[in-house]
Scaffold this active site. Structure first.
Site, PDB file in Angstrom:
ATOM      1  N   GLY A 545      12.840   2.238  -2.799  1.00  0.00           N
ATOM      2  CA  GLY A 545      12.190   2.353  -1.496  1.00  0.00           C
ATOM      3  C   GLY A 545      11.364   1.141  -1.160  1.00  0.00           C
ATOM      4  N   GLY A 547       8.020   0.400   1.321  1.00  0.00           N
ATOM      5  CA  GLY A 547       7.058   1.023   2.228  1.00  0.00           C
ATOM      6  C   GLY A 547       6.076   0.009   2.742  1.00  0.00           C
ATOM      7  N   GLY A 548       5.133   0.473   3.482  1.00  0.00           N
ATOM      8  CA  GLY A 548       4.148  -0.412   4.062  1.00  0.00           C
ATOM      9  C   GLY A 548       3.328  -1.122   3.003  1.00  0.00           C
ATOM     10  CG  PHE A 549       1.005   0.867   0.980  1.00  0.00           C
ATOM     11  CD1 PHE A 549      -0.203   0.463   1.522  1.00  0.00           C
ATOM     12  CD2 PHE A 549       1.514   2.106   1.319  1.00  0.00           C
ATOM     13  CE1 PHE A 549      -0.898   1.290   2.374  1.00  0.00           C
ATOM     14  CE2 PHE A 549       0.815   2.925   2.171  1.00  0.00           C
ATOM     15  CZ  PHE A 549      -0.392   2.525   2.720  1.00  0.00           C
ATOM     16  N   GLY A 550       4.516  -2.060  -0.110  1.00  0.00           N
ATOM     17  CA  GLY A 550       5.290  -2.824  -1.069  1.00  0.00           C
ATOM     18  C   GLY A 550       6.553  -2.075  -1.439  1.00  0.00           C
ATOM     19  CB  VAL A 552       9.030   2.461  -4.430  1.00  0.00           C
ATOM     20  CG1 VAL A 552       8.831   3.505  -5.505  1.00  0.00           C
ATOM     21  CG2 VAL A 552       7.913   2.530  -3.411  1.00  0.00           C
ATOM     22  CE  LYS A 566       4.479   3.264  -3.095  1.00  0.00           C
ATOM     23  NZ  LYS A 566       4.098   4.390  -2.286  1.00  0.00           N
ATOM     24  CG  ASP A 663       1.603   6.736   7.109  1.00  0.00           C
ATOM     25  OD1 ASP A 663       2.052   7.288   8.141  1.00  0.00           O
ATOM     26  OD2 ASP A 663       2.175   5.794   6.546  1.00  0.00           O
TER      27      ASP A 663
END
Ligand SMILES: *[C@@H]1O[C@H](CO)[C@@H](O)[C@H](O)[C@H]1NC(C)=O
Ligand SMILES: *[C@@H]1O[C@H](CO)[C@@H](O)[C@H](O)[C@H]1NC(C)=O
Ligand SMILES: *[C@@H]1O[C@H](CO)[C@@H](O)[C@H](O)[C@H]1NC(C)=O
Ligand SMILES: *[C@@H]1O[C@H](CO)[C@@H](O)[C@H](O)[C@H]1NC(C)=O
Ligand SMILES: *[C@@H]1O[C@H](CO)[C@@H](O)[C@H](O)[C@H]1NC(C)=O
Ligand SMILES: *[C@@H]1O[C@H](CO)[C@@H](O)[C@H](O)[C@H]1NC(C)=O
Ligand SMILES: *[C@@H]1O[C@H](CO)[C@@H](O)[C@H](O)[C@H]1NC(C)=O
Ligand SMILES: *[C@@H]1O[C@H](CO)[C@@H](O)[C@H](O)[C@H]1NC(C)=O
Ligand SMILES: *[C@@H]1O[C@H](CO)[C@@H](O)[C@H](O)[C@H]1NC(C)=O
Ligand SMILES: *[C@@H]1O[C@H](CO)[C@@H](O)[C@H](O)[C@H]1NC(C)=O
Ligand SMILES: *[C@@H]1O[C@H](CO)[C@@H](O)[C@H](O)[C@H]1NC(C)=O
Length: 857
Positions: A545, A547-550, A552, A566, A663
């Protein structure tokens, strides 16, 4: 089904049986024989002979007339059944009511057994009243019953019936379960008000052993049933009254609406106290409440001097020793057994050596069997009373109904059966020695004694920060015209929370936000090599995955455990120590509906979070997938909804950190192998918000379609913006469609659509019958959930319920307020300002005012 009553004679067809009878009264000349029944005057209750399921034995009992499943509320001869249908219930010469076999009229099978009846009462009568009370009365004195079935309950408490103790006559009215559905005989579970000790308590016993303790009545409800505080509100169908005076102590459930049918029972098969209500539309009984509900409800689960705490660090052992105490047996504690409880850390008496009290907030009071009560004392006098007596271990208020501290209960000797509630409960003041007291007042902790010190500090600095932020925001808004600065708010505020404890830069051992007792459970630190080998050097095959944070990655440790890694994108602004502290705090948030954070890996600029790996991935992959959606039937969907709500309650209210997710959406809810929901990404706001400077912050905000209007438009966020997102998610779960993918004719989004149908009383049309099927079994629950969903998405944040109220509304059948205007968010254009692969970037247009949120710089 009922024939109208015609003078004294009428017939009743009940289910398939047809009874002919005369009136609701037995007189000396008119006994009641098997086959006939008494019917109360308003036809609420029937008394007659019956056989339980799978049995041919005959019993005399009372059951509801208007409930189509025969539900017996009282049995006369529960332990002395008749074997055939030759039974007769009749008034004897001595005035007593007697049940006998017509073949053996001399042998009483059962009798009202009133001993002091006089000859003048030989023409008594027995009448079945509309309350379900069967009474024996003299000819003249209609008021004073000579005998009444309400004084001899079986397993059921109906409205207006007393449960409790008559101190004058010694009569104890308590409920005892049926042995089984086939046998009304006296079972092993009983519900009673116990008057051992000076404070009456509600108990569920199995034989002589307490199983669950409702605790003392505190003016609002039973100390161990925090829901009762809500029960006192007019929303609840029962109006519970409790009387405790020199003559009597008892509880009575009054139904607020007499056309509703409800009861409380002792249930042998489940070993519980249950409150149920009859649903005529669905032709079934539904549970309103039951106890015991969880481990902490089990009497004495954690032994002496410990607190059972399900709400704090659910992954850890629930039993926690009280301040100044340690486990009696560390072995026992390690194997997660708590029965032996805790003992003093330091030997020596707690007497006259400068000891004091630590406040344990929101708890169920310990067993009061050995305590004393003085209703005339206030808080100060109560504390003094306890302090003076060396054997006094703690005190609390006897009555909290006015919101204050009225009356005093003091405890002596061992404290058992204390538990922690997320809401409700009351303050208990626990005696500690001077060393422990110093611990608590000097070093503010997140638990126990910290409140007095920390709260004013927090409120003060929070107010200051809000002012600063407001000013800053106004300036920024002028300069840039974008509403992104509120994010800084959470950063600064978040940081401030850590600062409140003074030692952000120390190790986790000394972190004031971490309990000493808990710091033994350490967050794992993984080496980079471990992670590289687990993820095959972050191979793209392992990437699951973005995501907005980096990104996965899935990984497998040497020991075979699956993990999710993550890999955080640029977080260089954050100090190492700071990051470590943040992760430690967040890893301690453990709840079965939150994804578990195992630990982290850190090497120079590289920062990674290591989570439990969930093979099923996101809820969106089920809800919106043409095939997988059939895996989620209504029951599953409901359970998932409740699970998510519980997880959110934990984040908002129950954990030591107050976390606003910001979120919450279907893809951030992962499902485990059993399809239990687990909220993910909940710690991100904090991890990113700690101590970075503005330039390097990636601003991650909510997702289009889930953002509340006040957040989207003004950047204001609160727990209520999460409630809004939850409401959207709930409606998506019911509809099986994405909010954002929903475009009906008028450009109205999902909420607008649901709201429109709701107003036309067509709300059920939103449900997709394809996955639900044609059965209407769950309609009322689904309807309720739509209602709750609409309450969550109301325009006014203040009107939205809190997450704990949502959980309560989901799990209990209380009536709900009508929803106000839902927040309409029209999408007027496709000006999506996004530059990344992030799923957490959005643009929202409201009435042509476009507010954009930008990630990254
Ligand atoms: C009655 O007996 C049948 C068949 O043995 C069984 O299936 C049913 O569960 C029983 N009912 C009750 C209430 O025990
Ligand atoms: C009913 O049972 C009793 C004993 O329990 C017996 O004496 C009596 O004869 C029986 N009556 C009939 C009609 O079978
Ligand atoms: C009536 O009371 C006597 C003594 O008080 C007792 O032995 C007897 O079992 C009672 N009978 C019934 C049917 O309750
Ligand atoms: C019978 O005795 C009880 C208690 O001793 C008393 O309360 C009651 O009034 C008496 N009943 C009659 C009819 O005298
Ligand atoms: C029965 O009740 C009647 C009143 O209806 C009364 O006149 C009569 O004396 C009573 N019988 C006895 C034996 O008390
Ligand atoms: C209360 O007293 C009764 C009788 O003395 C006893 O059987 C029961 O166990 C006691 N209950 C508690 C909680 O101590
Ligand atoms: C609740 O019960 C109390 C005591 O019986 C009564 O005074 C009160 O009016 C009741 N309230 C409602 C709303 O029924
Ligand atoms: C009482 O309940 C009935 C049936 O649920 C309902 O129709 C009626 O409106 C209720 N009455 C009040 C006063 O709430
Ligand atoms: C006891 O609880 C079980 C499960 O909820 C239920 O099926 C059963 O009907 C209950 N027993 C009684 C007497 O209501
Ligand atoms: C509890 O306190 C309230 C308000 O102070 C008062 O109205 C009530 O009577 C008290 N109850 C008892 C049992 O003392
Ligand atoms: C109850 O739990 C809260 C948070 O979950 C915690 O702050 C508090 O200290 C706990 N109370 C006790 C008595 O352990």
């Amino acid at each position: 089904m009922l024939h109208k009553r015609s003078s004294r004679s009428f017939c009743v067809i009940f289910l398939l049986f047809r009874y002919c009878s005369s009136t609701s009264i037995i007189t000396p000349n008119e006994p009641l024989s098997d086959g006939n029944v008494l019917v109360s005057s308003e036809e609420n209750f029937v008394l007659g002979f019956f056989s339980p399921a799978n049995s041919t034995r005959r019993y005399v009992g009372i059951w509801y007339n208007k409930v189509t499943i025969r539900t017996v509320v009282w049995v006369a001869n529960r332990d002395h059944p008749l074997t055939n249908t030759s039974g007769v219930l009749s008034l004897e010469k001595n005035g007593n009511l007697v049940l006998f076999d017509s073949q053996q009229p001399d042998v009483a099978v059962w009798s009202t057994n009133v001993s002091n009846l006089s000859a003048a009462q030989s023409n008594n009568s027995a009448e079945l009243l509309d309350t379900g009370n069967f009474v024996l009365q003299g000819h003249d004195s209609k008021e004073d019953f000579l005998w009444q079935s309400f004084d001899y309950p079986t397993d059921t408490l109906v409205s207006n019936m007393k449960l409790g103790f008559d101190r004058r006559s010694g009569l104890n009215r308590f409920l005892t379960a049926w042995k089984s559905p086939n046998d009304p005989g006296t079972g092993s579970y009983s519900i009673r008000i116990d008057i051992n000790g000076s404070v009456p308590q509600l108990f569920l016993y199995q034989n002589q052993n307490p199983v669950w303790r409702g605790g003392p009545w505190n003016g609002l409800g039973w100390s161990g049933v925090p829901e009762l505080a809500v029960v006192a509100s007019p929303k609840y169908i029962f109006n519970v009254s409790y009387v405790d005076n020199p003559d009597e102590v008892y509880l009575v459930d009054h139904l607020r609406n007499t056309s509703i049918i409800a009861r409380m029972i002792a249930n042998e098969s489940t070993g519980t106290l249950q409150r149920l209500t009859w649903r005529p539309a669905e032709q079934k009984w539904v549970n309103l409440y039951f106890a015991p509900e969880d481990r902490c409800d089990t009497f004495g689960y954690c032994g002496a001097y410990s607190d059972c705490n399900l709400y704090d660090d659910v992954g850890e052992f629930v039993c926690k020793c009280l301040p100044g105490f340690k486990p009696k047996s560390q072995n026992e504690w390690d194997s997660r057994e708590g029965k032996q409880g805790c003992v003093l850390k330091r030997e020596g008496q707690l007497c006259g050596k400068g000891e004091g009290f630590v406040k344990l907030p929101k708890v169920k009071l310990p067993d009061t069997t050995t305590s004393r009560r003085n209703l005339n004392l206030g808080e100060k006098a109560c504390a003094d009373l306890c302090l003076k007596d060396c054997s006094c271990t703690g005190y609390s208020a006897a009555n909290v109904s006015g919101g204050g501290f009225n009356g005093c209960i003091t405890w002596y000797d061992k404290l058992v059966d204390l538990r922690n509630f997320s809401s409700g409960g009351q303050d208990f003041f626990f005696r500690v020695d001077s060393a422990e007291l110093a611990n608590y007042s000097k070093k503010p902790k997140r638990s126990h004694g910290y409140i007095k010190v920390l709260v004013p500090l927090l409120i003060g600095s929070a107010a200051l920060f809000v002012l600063i932020i407001l000013a800053y925001w106004l300036i920024m808004k002028k300069r840039k015209g974008i509403a992104e600065t509120r994010l800084e708010g959470i950063r600064l505020f978040g940081r401030n929370i850590s600062k409140g404890g003074k030692s952000v830069h120390s190790t986790s051992k000394n972190n004031p936000e971490v309990d000493e007792t808990e710091s033994t459970v350490d967050v794992k630190v993984y080496s980079l090599n471990t992670i590289i080998s687990a993820t095959e050097n972050f191979s793209s095959a392992n990437k699951v995955g973005e995501g907005g944070f980096g990104s996965v990655y899935k990984g497998k440790l040497h020991n075979g455990q699956d993990i999710a890694v993550k890999r955080l994108s640029n977080t260089s602004g954050q100090g190492t120590e700071e990051f470590r502290n943040e992760v430690t705090l967040i890893a301690r948030l453990q709840h079965k509906n939150l994804v578990r954070l195992f630990g982290y890996c850190m090497r120079k600029e590289e920062k990674m979070l290591i989570y439990e790996y969930l093979p099923n991935k996101g809820l969106d992959g089920f809800l919106f997938d043409d095939e997988k959606r059939y895996m989620l039937d209504w029951k599953r969907r409901f359970d998932i909804t409740v699970g998510i709500a519980r997880g959110m309650v934990y984040l908002h209210h129950d954990s030591r950190l107050k976390i606003i997710h910001r979120d919450l959406k279907a893809s951030n809810v992962l499902l485990d192998a059993d399809l239990n929901p687990k909220i993910s990404d909940f710690g991100m706001a904090r991890i990113f918000g700690s101590d970075q400077n503005e330039e390097t912050t990636r601003r991650v905000v909510g997702t289009y379609g889930y953002m509340s209007p006040e957040y989207a438009m003004e950047g204001l966020f609160s727990t209520k913006s999460d409630v809004f997102s939850f409401g959207i998610l709930l409606l998506e779960i019911i509809m099986g469609r994405k909010n954002t993918s929903y475009y009906a004719e008028n450009c109205v989004n999902l909420i607008g659509h649901v709201w429109g149908l709701w107003r036309e009383s067509r709300a059920m049309e939103i449900v997709d019958r394809e996955w639900l099927g044609e059965s209407h079994e769950h309609d009322s629950q689904i309807f309720r959930c739509i209602h709750i969903g609409l309450l969550c998405v109301q325009e006014s944040a203040a009107a939205r319920p809190s997450m704990s109220e949502v959980v309560f509304m989901l799990c209990n059948e209380i009536s709900l307020p009508p929803p106000d205007q839902a927040a309409f968010i029209f999408r007027t254009s496709d000006k999506v300002l996004t530059n990344t692969s992030s799923s957490s970037v959005g643009v929202v247009s409201v009435n042509n005012v476009t507010i954009s949120t930008v990630e990254g710089r």
